[in-house]
Design a protein around this motif. Structure first.
Motif, PDB file in Angstrom:
ATOM      1  N   THR A  60       0.829  -1.199   0.000  1.00 22.53           N
ATOM      2  CA  THR A  60       0.000   0.000   0.000  1.00 22.53           C
ATOM      3  C   THR A  60       0.865   1.251   0.000  1.00 22.53           C
ATOM      4  O   THR A  60       0.364   2.358  -0.065  1.00 22.53           O
ATOM      5  N   GLN A  79     -11.883  -5.071  -6.185  1.00 23.41           N
ATOM      6  CA  GLN A  79     -10.934  -3.985  -5.979  1.00 23.41           C
ATOM      7  C   GLN A  79     -11.552  -2.961  -5.014  1.00 23.41           C
ATOM      8  O   GLN A  79     -10.901  -2.494  -4.094  1.00 23.41           O
ATOM      9  N   ALA A 100     -11.635  -4.384  -1.596  1.00 18.25           N
ATOM     10  CA  ALA A 100     -10.301  -4.366  -0.989  1.00 18.25           C
ATOM     11  C   ALA A 100      -9.973  -3.004  -0.405  1.00 18.25           C
ATOM     12  O   ALA A 100      -9.388  -2.886   0.666  1.00 18.25           O
ATOM     13  N   ARG A 141     -11.959  -2.392   2.800  1.00 18.49           N
ATOM     14  CA  ARG A 141     -11.671  -3.301   3.915  1.00 18.49           C
ATOM     15  C   ARG A 141     -10.866  -2.681   5.053  1.00 18.49           C
ATOM     16  O   ARG A 141      -9.906  -1.949   4.808  1.00 18.49           O
ATOM     17  N   GLU A 195      -8.081  -2.939   7.766  1.00 21.94           N
ATOM     18  CA  GLU A 195      -6.780  -3.625   7.717  1.00 21.94           C
ATOM     19  C   GLU A 195      -6.768  -4.911   8.532  1.00 21.94           C
ATOM     20  O   GLU A 195      -6.014  -5.840   8.242  1.00 21.94           O
ATOM     21  N   SER A 233      -4.497 -11.229  -7.003  1.00 18.22           N
ATOM     22  CA  SER A 233      -3.687 -10.080  -6.577  1.00 18.22           C
ATOM     23  C   SER A 233      -2.226 -10.196  -7.010  1.00 18.22           C
ATOM     24  O   SER A 233      -1.450  -9.274  -6.826  1.00 18.22           O
ATOM     25  N   SER A 264      -4.402  -3.058  -4.145  1.00 19.58           N
ATOM     26  CA  SER A 264      -4.066  -2.243  -2.973  1.00 19.58           C
ATOM     27  C   SER A 264      -4.523  -2.934  -1.698  1.00 19.58           C
ATOM     28  O   SER A 264      -5.015  -2.306  -0.769  1.00 19.58           O
ATOM     29  N   SER A 265      -4.427  -4.257  -1.704  1.00 15.41           N
ATOM     30  CA  SER A 265      -4.860  -5.011  -0.538  1.00 15.41           C
ATOM     31  C   SER A 265      -3.648  -5.720   0.047  1.00 15.41           C
ATOM     32  O   SER A 265      -2.898  -6.356  -0.682  1.00 15.41           O
ATOM     33  N   LYS A 280      -3.727  -8.275   1.783  1.00 14.68           N
ATOM     34  CA  LYS A 280      -3.981  -9.727   1.770  1.00 14.68           C
ATOM     35  C   LYS A 280      -4.249 -10.190   0.339  1.00 14.68           C
ATOM     36  O   LYS A 280      -4.742  -9.421  -0.484  1.00 14.68           O
ATOM     37  N   VAL A 287      -6.005 -11.553  -2.876  1.00  7.24           N
ATOM     38  CA  VAL A 287      -7.384 -11.612  -3.367  1.00  7.24           C
ATOM     39  C   VAL A 287      -7.483 -12.898  -4.191  1.00  7.24           C
ATOM     40  O   VAL A 287      -6.719 -13.107  -5.131  1.00  7.24           O
TER      41      VAL A 287
END
Ligand code: CUO
Length: 680
Positions: free
Chosen positions: A40, A152, A155, A158, A160, A453, A459-460, A462, A464
């Motif tokens: 990120t 997206q 994500a 979400r 954190e 991902s 931009s996650s 975790k 995807v």
């Protein structure tokens, strides 16, 4: 090695590092390159270095970034060759990684992945490096963009600390309705594994790449013929008629196609085709290609058919190139025809005269919605081997291509009884078993998880997950009882094919109708001891399949040691997906036949140079890297030619008449489709 793998991640993101000082690492030749996944944190673009100088790249930059790259377009092929050459010239893994990392932000994204994959297959020091699944590299070539965008957004929203993973589910009924009968086979056409296979196949058998690939033209014919045979089996399973060739280019194409996929990460859509679209003369000037009229395609076709029926081609000097599959040296006719029809400008006997028929058919159909760029629309999915098999027109085009090959095959002398038989070998019994059932096989649905991902920046923090539903079958075993009537052990080749027992009208088929429906299931060598032999062979060892394509996670956990030679090499992804080894069949059960044939390995074998690396899987579809194709018979044997006249004289000929030979046997079986999740 890790950094080489990282170059496959997020093709549409700039090569970046999370911390500014890491970019210094790239300037130091002796240090390994660290290309870190972007989290990120703000991304920092790498400084350009002189060795990323575009002049080293030749025409590689002519394919615009963010748009489609098509190997069927000659200017794009040239671009690919220039980039592959530049990559091949790098010295060692580090040099490649450093150079590629700089080129990544300069050239077209699909072209970059193509060239990087190409160089990994062909650079000696990278021989045991495996390619990550294309599904993870380019999720947008497999899943409609709306699903990706939704996740997206999820994500970004979400928390954190949110524990549950984001999972994008994609199943066979997402992209089309049941209104059009053609959509009944959408689950098959849009199967990820098959499209991945097709991409890999064109990567291992590229045209105009200065590569010598044994029997390239012939395997182009055979692999695509087999895909059509399998498509027809699938169509019969869902109550559709066999595919019809696209040979009249002056009438509308009844079936349109809307992939809902995107070419890049910014939402640029692949071109679509309405129902009843006319093919149009090619008039775009954004591809560096000359205008091309449909008339020209027609002229090339008639020249090829003339050559087939005359039995020879002519080269630019006027020399005669005979076309025959009975050759003791040089290329088989089908091999020459394949190179001419595909076409490979370097190998066609006369590229100017016989043209570029198959490639330009892909191009003209891909642009039937915007032949002159009036709408500034992108190429259709037929233009990319990773997406082309989704479109129903692919099969109609390749059915036409196959018909040209079949016209040639029918000019060849039939096999003799001697060609077909093997004295001293008697097949007594054959069967397949699956979960204690005999001659009853089962298909259903399974899912497979990929990390979307890896290819797209969500931009996650975790992963995807992309969960794809696909057709699958319960594994099974072939059981073959054979007697070797001679006193010495014998090495034999066992060939196994599958075909539907009935045609679309529910009737049993004469040999000539069923001939091109036989799909190869397996081909392997076995040593027969004198007397009775029991052979048991698992469906998982098929000669056409690649059991799995590797995810990034698989590869993370099995790092490559640079410089070590792998003893067995599996071509990094080429091969029919194991999960599509069987056609769907019907819920009430559908009748199929298995054809077993034993031939003498002495006649089949091919002398290989020492140290040829074996392709662990899918030899029949993908060959052996840097070595000869390991079966001396024409590909498709014994179904590639007409039956011997002696058999024909016996009356209406069916494949069962072949099974009168001691070394051939047939067996009926049923394939039942459980419209449910499969329990293996
Ligand atoms: Cu594979 Cu036309 O050759 O798609």
């Amino acid at each position: 090695a890790q950094s080489l793998l990282s170059l496959f991640e997020k093709p549409y993101s700039e090569v970046t590092t999370p911390r500014a000082n890491e970019s210094i690492v790239f300037a130091l030749e002796e240090r390994p390159v660290v290309v870190t996944r972007v989290g990120t944190r703000p991304a920092i673009t790498l400084p350009k270095r002189p060795d990323a100088d575009p002049s080293r790249l030749g025409t590689a930059t002519v394919v615009p970034r963010g748009s489609a790259f098509s190997f069927f377009v000659s200017t794009h092929r040239r671009a690919a060759k220039d980039l592959c050459d530049a990559f091949m010239k790098t010295t060692g893994v580090q040099d490649l990684v450093q150079f590629a990392a700089r080129v990544k932000g300069v050239v077209n994204e699909s072209l970059f992945i193509y060239a990087l994959s190409f160089v990994i297959l062909h650079k000696k020091e990278l021989r045991n490096f495996r390619l990550p699944s294309l599904v993870e590299v380019f999720p947008q070539k497999f899943v409609p963009v709306e699903h990706l965008i939704k996740s997206q957004q999820e994500a970004v929203r979400r928390d954190e600390n949110e524990e549950t993973q984001i999972v994008i589910e994609h199943g066979p009924d997402f992209s089309s309705s049941a209104i059009k009968p053609e959509h009944r086979v959408a689950y098959w056409r849009e199967d990820y594994g098959m499209n991945v296979h097709h991409w890999h196949w064109h990567l291992v058998y590229p045209i105009e790449m200065d590569l010598i690939r044994d029997r390239k033209g012939e395997i182009f014919f055979y692999m695509h013929q087999q895909m059509i045979a399998r498509y027809d089996m699938e169509r019969l399973s869902v109550g559709l008629r066999r595919v019809e060739k696209l040979e009249n280019w002056r009438i509308p194409i009844p079936d349109g196609y809307f992939s809902k996929l995107t070419v890049n990460n910014s939402g640029r859509a692949w071109g679509t085709r309405q129902d009843n679209t006319y093919l149009k003369d090619f008039r775009r000037n954004d591809f560096g290609l000359q205008p091309l009229d449909i008339t020209e395609l027609e002229v090339w076709r008639s020249r090829l058919l003339d050559a087939i029926h005359q039995g020879y081609m002519k080269n630019p000097n006027g020399d005669t190139i005979p076309l025959s599959d009975d050759v003791t040296s040089g290329k088989r006719g089908v091999d020459i025809l394949g190179d001419t029809l595909e076409a490979d400008a370097d190998l066609s006997p006369h590229y100017q005269f016989y043209g570029d028929l198959h490639n330009m058919c892909h191009v003209l159909i891909s642009f039937s919605h915007d032949n002159d760029n009036a709408h500034k629309e992108e190429l259709g999915v037929l233009g990319d081997p990773a997406t082309s098999m989704r479109d129903p027109v692919f099969y109609r085009l390749h059915k036409f291509i196959d018909d040209v090959f079949q016209a040639y095959k029918l000019t060849q002398r039939p096999y003799t009884m001697e060609d077909l038989s093997m004295p001293g070998v008697v097949m007594n019994q054959v069967s397949v078993t699956s979960k204690r059932e005999i001659n009853k096989l089962t298909t259903g649905w399974s899912t497979r998880d990929f990390e979307a991902s890896r290819g797209i920046d969500f931009s996650s923090p975790k992963p995807v997950i992309l969960r794809l539903t696909h057709l699958d079958s319960v594994p099974f075993n072939y059981h073959i009882e054979v007697t070797n009537t001679e006193p010495n052990p014998k090495v034999v080749t066992v060939r196994i094919f599958l075909a539907p027992k009935h045609n679309g009208s529910g009737a049993e088929m004469p040999f000539m109708e069923q001939r091109i429906l036989w799909a190869e299931m397996d081909k392997f060598n076995h040593t027969l001891n004198p007397g009775k032999n029991q052979i048991v062979r698992s469906s998982k060892d098929s000669s056409i399949t690649n059991p799995t394509d590797f995810t990034f996670r698989d590869l993370d956990s099995r790092p490559m040691t640079p410089g070590t030679e792998a003893t067995e090499f599996d071509f990094c992804g080429c091969g029919w997906p194991q999960h599509l080894l069987l056609p769907r069949g019907k819920p009430e059960g559908m009748a199929y036949q298995l054809f077993y044939m034993i031939t003498d390995f002495e006649k089949d074998k091919v002398e290989q140079a020492q140290g040829a690396r074996s392709c662990a899987n899918a030899v029949s579809f993908c060959g052996v890297l840097d070595a000869k194709f390991p079966d001396s018979r024409p590909m498709g044997f014994p179904f590639d030619r007409r039956p011997p006249p002696v058999l024909l004289d016996a009356g209406v000929l069916t494949t069962a008449d072949y099974a009168r030979l001691d070394n051939i046997m047939m067996q009926d079986l049923t394939i039942t489709f459980l419209a449910d999740k499969l329990v293996k």
